[in-house]
Motif scaffolding. Structure first.
Motif, PDB file in Angstrom:
ATOM      1  N   GLN A  75       3.405 -11.156 -39.431  1.00 31.62           N
ATOM      2  CA  GLN A  75       3.794 -12.496 -39.878  1.00 31.62           C
ATOM      3  C   GLN A  75       3.278 -13.563 -38.914  1.00 31.62           C
ATOM      4  OE1 GLN A  75       7.993 -13.335 -39.877  1.00 31.62           O
ATOM      5  NE2 GLN A  75       7.762 -15.048 -41.286  1.00 31.62           N
ATOM      6  N   GLU A  80       1.986 -14.628 -43.406  1.00 30.70           N
ATOM      7  CA  GLU A  80       2.535 -14.057 -44.640  1.00 30.70           C
ATOM      8  C   GLU A  80       4.055 -13.965 -44.550  1.00 30.70           C
ATOM      9  OE1 GLU A  80       0.776 -10.509 -46.415  1.00 30.70           O
ATOM     10  OE2 GLU A  80      -0.918 -10.765 -45.060  1.00 30.70           O
ATOM     11  N   ASP A  84       6.451  -9.966 -48.488  1.00 32.69           N
ATOM     12  CA  ASP A  84       5.116  -9.567 -48.936  1.00 32.69           C
ATOM     13  C   ASP A  84       4.530  -8.495 -48.018  1.00 32.69           C
ATOM     14  OD1 ASP A  84       5.294 -11.410 -51.018  1.00 32.69           O
ATOM     15  OD2 ASP A  84       4.357 -13.003 -49.828  1.00 32.69           O
TER      16      ASP A  84
END
Length: 99
Positions: A75, A80, A84
């Motif tokens: 992340q 993201e 996800d």
């Protein structure tokens, strides 16, 4: 009637949920993390590198099969959303289960 044992959702018996405890419980229930990957970490690591090419080998070595740390590292690097990232990791796990 006996009083229920405290859980990580209410560690101080205050009635408030603990986000850290909820995350730990979710991981335990889903079977994710170092225990889940065990000896498959090398395979997972290769697939993770292919899925997230921005991730360096050294960064993956630092998280060493700990799912929560891995998700945070991805992340931070990619921006993201954790859900996800987790979906992609689950897909990779399913692919490895079929091999």
């Amino acid at each position: 009637m006996t009083e229920p044992l405290p859980t990580s959702f209410d560690p101080d018996r205050s009635g408030r949920a603990s986000p850290e405890g909820a995350a730990a419980d979710a991981r335990a229930l889903s079977g994710h993390g170092a225990d889940r990957w065990g000896g498959r970490w090398r395979e997972m690591r290769g697939r993770i590198r292919a899925a997230w090419t921005q991730m360096q080998s050294t960064e993956l070595d630092q998280v060493s099969a700990h799912r929560e740390q891995l998700v945070h590292a991805i992340q931070r690097k990619t921006g993201e959303f954790p859900r996800d990232i987790n979906r992609r990791l689950e897909q990779i796990e399913r692919e490895l289960d079929q091999v």
